[in-house]
Write a protein that holds these residues in place. Structure first.
Motif, PDB file in Angstrom:
ATOM      1  N   ASN A  59       0.947  -1.018   0.032  1.00 50.31           N
ATOM      2  CA  ASN A  59       0.000  -0.167  -0.083  1.00 50.31           C
ATOM      3  C   ASN A  59       0.885   1.322   0.121  1.00 50.31           C
ATOM      4  O   ASN A  59       1.197   1.672   0.934  1.00 50.31           O
ATOM      5  CB  ASN A  59      -0.961   0.042   1.243  1.00 50.31           C
ATOM      6  CG  ASN A  59      -1.929   1.002   1.204  1.00 50.31           C
ATOM      7  OD1 ASN A  59      -1.839   1.984   0.392  1.00 50.31           O
ATOM      8  ND2 ASN A  59      -3.248   0.978   1.837  1.00 50.31           N
ATOM      9  N   PRO A  60       1.059   1.641  -1.098  1.00 50.17           N
ATOM     10  CA  PRO A  60       2.142   2.802  -1.229  1.00 50.17           C
ATOM     11  C   PRO A  60       1.848   4.177  -0.466  1.00 50.17           C
ATOM     12  O   PRO A  60       3.024   4.880  -0.397  1.00 50.17           O
ATOM     13  CB  PRO A  60       2.557   3.019  -2.716  1.00 50.17           C
ATOM     14  CG  PRO A  60       1.721   1.683  -3.422  1.00 50.17           C
ATOM     15  CD  PRO A  60       0.820   1.364  -2.401  1.00 50.17           C
ATOM     16  N   ASN A  61       0.670   4.328  -0.325  1.00 51.55           N
ATOM     17  CA  ASN A  61       0.289   5.587   0.239  1.00 51.55           C
ATOM     18  C   ASN A  61       0.212   5.700   1.768  1.00 51.55           C
ATOM     19  O   ASN A  61      -0.298   6.796   2.309  1.00 51.55           O
ATOM     20  CB  ASN A  61      -1.266   5.862  -0.133  1.00 51.55           C
ATOM     21  CG  ASN A  61      -1.089   6.146  -1.983  1.00 51.55           C
ATOM     22  OD1 ASN A  61      -0.289   6.661  -2.334  1.00 51.55           O
ATOM     23  ND2 ASN A  61      -2.242   5.858  -2.478  1.00 51.55           N
ATOM     24  N   VAL A  62       0.650   4.519   2.333  1.00 50.62           N
ATOM     25  CA  VAL A  62       0.764   4.530   3.636  1.00 50.62           C
ATOM     26  C   VAL A  62       1.984   5.216   4.348  1.00 50.62           C
ATOM     27  O   VAL A  62       2.943   5.300   3.778  1.00 50.62           O
ATOM     28  CB  VAL A  62       0.467   3.320   4.543  1.00 50.62           C
ATOM     29  CG1 VAL A  62      -0.870   2.567   4.084  1.00 50.62           C
ATOM     30  CG2 VAL A  62       1.463   2.262   4.422  1.00 50.62           C
ATOM     31  N   HIS A  63       1.591   5.802   5.501  1.00 52.15           N
ATOM     32  CA  HIS A  63       3.037   6.442   6.183  1.00 52.15           C
ATOM     33  C   HIS A  63       3.706   5.541   7.092  1.00 52.15           C
ATOM     34  O   HIS A  63       3.021   4.717   8.152  1.00 52.15           O
ATOM     35  CB  HIS A  63       2.629   7.710   6.664  1.00 52.15           C
ATOM     36  CG  HIS A  63       1.918   8.823   5.641  1.00 52.15           C
ATOM     37  ND1 HIS A  63       2.712   9.626   5.244  1.00 52.15           N
ATOM     38  CD2 HIS A  63       0.616   8.537   5.279  1.00 52.15           C
ATOM     39  CE1 HIS A  63       1.774  10.247   4.294  1.00 52.15           C
ATOM     40  NE2 HIS A  63       0.788   9.612   4.388  1.00 52.15           N
ATOM     41  N   VAL A  64       5.056   5.101   7.261  1.00 48.66           N
ATOM     42  CA  VAL A  64       5.387   4.274   8.251  1.00 48.66           C
ATOM     43  C   VAL A  64       6.723   4.997   9.015  1.00 48.66           C
ATOM     44  O   VAL A  64       7.547   5.466   8.254  1.00 48.66           O
ATOM     45  CB  VAL A  64       5.753   2.967   7.545  1.00 48.66           C
ATOM     46  CG1 VAL A  64       6.503   1.986   8.497  1.00 48.66           C
ATOM     47  CG2 VAL A  64       4.842   2.651   6.549  1.00 48.66           C
ATOM     48  N   ALA A  65       6.761   4.820  10.144  1.00 55.66           N
ATOM     49  CA  ALA A  65       7.843   5.249  11.061  1.00 55.66           C
ATOM     50  C   ALA A  65       8.317   3.940  11.871  1.00 55.66           C
ATOM     51  O   ALA A  65       7.488   3.110  12.353  1.00 55.66           O
ATOM     52  CB  ALA A  65       7.447   6.345  11.896  1.00 55.66           C
ATOM     53  N   VAL A  66       9.585   3.916  11.744  1.00 57.36           N
ATOM     54  CA  VAL A  66      10.175   2.655  12.669  1.00 57.36           C
ATOM     55  C   VAL A  66      11.037   3.129  13.949  1.00 57.36           C
ATOM     56  O   VAL A  66      11.644   4.365  13.726  1.00 57.36           O
ATOM     57  CB  VAL A  66      10.911   1.768  11.846  1.00 57.36           C
ATOM     58  CG1 VAL A  66      10.044   1.192  10.399  1.00 57.36           C
ATOM     59  CG2 VAL A  66      12.310   2.336  11.182  1.00 57.36           C
ATOM     60  N   ALA A  67      10.989   2.493  14.714  1.00 53.33           N
ATOM     61  CA  ALA A  67      11.874   2.925  16.098  1.00 53.33           C
ATOM     62  C   ALA A  67      12.158   1.965  16.937  1.00 53.33           C
ATOM     63  O   ALA A  67      11.378   0.894  16.936  1.00 53.33           O
ATOM     64  CB  ALA A  67      11.188   3.889  16.622  1.00 53.33           C
ATOM     65  N   LYS A  68      13.527   2.002  17.440  1.00 53.31           N
ATOM     66  CA  LYS A  68      13.846   1.026  18.413  1.00 53.31           C
ATOM     67  C   LYS A  68      13.506   1.693  19.810  1.00 53.31           C
ATOM     68  O   LYS A  68      13.740   3.006  20.007  1.00 53.31           O
ATOM     69  CB  LYS A  68      15.559   0.990  18.254  1.00 53.31           C
ATOM     70  CG  LYS A  68      16.005   0.133  19.366  1.00 53.31           C
ATOM     71  CD  LYS A  68      17.806   0.195  19.324  1.00 53.31           C
ATOM     72  CE  LYS A  68      18.227  -0.723  20.542  1.00 53.31           C
ATOM     73  NZ  LYS A  68      19.369  -1.569  19.784  1.00 53.31           N
TER      74      LYS A  68
END
Lengths: 268, 268
Positions: A59-68
């Motif tokens: 789903n190219p339109n979603v926003h994703v943040a990743v964090a430890k």
């Protein structure tokens, strides 16, 4: 009315780098509207980046943040608001979800009478119970202060929280404790939030392989290191992450579960 | 055949200075044979000395040792064998019992979303879960090495471990965790030991008064600060320590409970 399918959601998922957590992220992404947002948490940020890529392939339109983040450490909580804002800023979110999925299997390599070191117990309970509580409370407060969009809190639990299984003592203690927390959380915050403890069944993940290798109990080693084909009430067949997560998303989408209750894959 | 009445027992009781723990000590003393032995543990040794006196008033031939001990601290475990030997030396014990009764109510003065301090959780879990585990494992090993007399492990639990109650979050988490531990302990050690989690019902103790004074929830304060006369499935009448301990001793004496299971006062 569904709460996930076709909706702009914001989902926080712990332990999102592998197994069930990773599958939750990917399955959700294929069901939700664009302009949804994901915050993926785990110890291994490199793996999270690859999950992020998979989400955006789906789903190219979603926003994703990743964090430890280790939410047994108070310092991590301080950066949480900023992290949430960074990924949801400008979006009109319709459903907020927190998936408390992160967990470790504990000391399966020895019988419970050999698990007596208070420091070992402290570390296990911090990362499997206290971190979830701390993160949950911080996110709940943040969510309540931000908008009135519905909040779903999903605690990934286990059959071990209600049934003894050899070599699963720490796992059972952690899951039972966490489940009690979320049952009380549901009661105290009331209708402001929908809370579910979901027991995913015996899913083929790295954790299963770990038990197959390391359980002190020979029968457990054999059981978890061989593929399961039987499917009886006592010997459940091994599930794929897709299967169990698909059922979980269906349960949330339908949204008629008992608040604070537990649902097992085999009962849903 | 009874396992307590008329027998020479050795009983270890935690939290024996007050409430249910104190009552267990006194009620047991009146049922057992002379040349039984008690090891009473609690933080307040002065109160323990008065319980010791009460025990010896009831049954002058029993041997009683009292000690202040925190079994979340490894150092305390080192003195345990000596303490046990000091009171059982020369006695032919027929039944060994461990009553894990010590417990605190936790932070009833705030809702669960305000209980977020990891240190606070650590301290609660150490004294309500880890200390019981550590003591249990040490005593179990000591008992197994000493004789083949039957071992009973009684975990005093609560309805809170299976049912949400406002302001009881930490209590629920601690009791659920402990119950999971003893369920797994029963499974792993098997027939070498009989394990029971006993939920004593709403007993009139200092803990009830504390909830009546300090719960953040006005309804809970009122409920626990006024005497209870009703007796329905949702509003149980307040019990005396004698009543619930008498039922518990009856359940152990009969010895047909499910190993590792839980029994509630109202179901026994």
């Amino acid at each position: 009315m569904t709460v996930i399918t076709g909706k702009r959601i914001f989902a926080v998922i712990t332990g999102a780098s592998r197994g069930i957590g990773r599958q939750i992220a990917i399955s959700l992404a294929s069901d939700v509207a664009g302009d949804s947002a994901f915050l993926l948490l785990a110890r291994n940020v490199e793996l999270l980046e690859s999950v992020k890529k998979q989400i955006q392939d789906v789903n190219p339109n979603v926003h994703v943040a990743v964090a430890k983040a280790d939410f047994a450490e108070q310092e991590s909580i301080k950066g949480l608001e900023e992290l949430v804002n960074s990924v949801t800023n400008g979006l009109t979110i319709e459903t907020r979800l927190i998936f408390h999925n992160a967990g470790t299997i504990g000391a399966v390599d020895k019988p419970c009478i050999e698990i007596s070191d208070p420091t070992d117990w402290h570390n296990y309970l911090q990362s499997n119970v206290v971190a979830a509580v701390t993160l949950n409370n911080a996110l709940y407060k943040l969510f309540v202060a931000t908008s009135s969009a519905p909040i779903f809190v999903i605690n990934i639990t286990s059959i071990a929280s209600v049934k003894a299984i050899p070599s699963f003592t720490q796992y059972a203690v952690g899951k039972a404790a966490r489940e009690a927390y979320f049952r009380n959380f549901a009661l105290e915050v009331g209708s402001a939030v929908r809370v579910l403890s979901y027991s995913p069944g015996p899913v083929q993940t790295d954790m299963v392989e770990e038990i197959g290798r390391n359980s002190y109990d020979a029968e457990m080693r054999q059981h978890f290191s061989s593929p399961q084909t039987v499917n009886t009430p006592t010997h459940r067949r091994r599930l794929t992450p897709e299967e169990t997560v698909s059922k979980l998303i269906g349960v949330i989408d339908k949204n008629d579960f008992e608040n604070g209750g537990r649902i097992d894959f085999f009962d849903a």
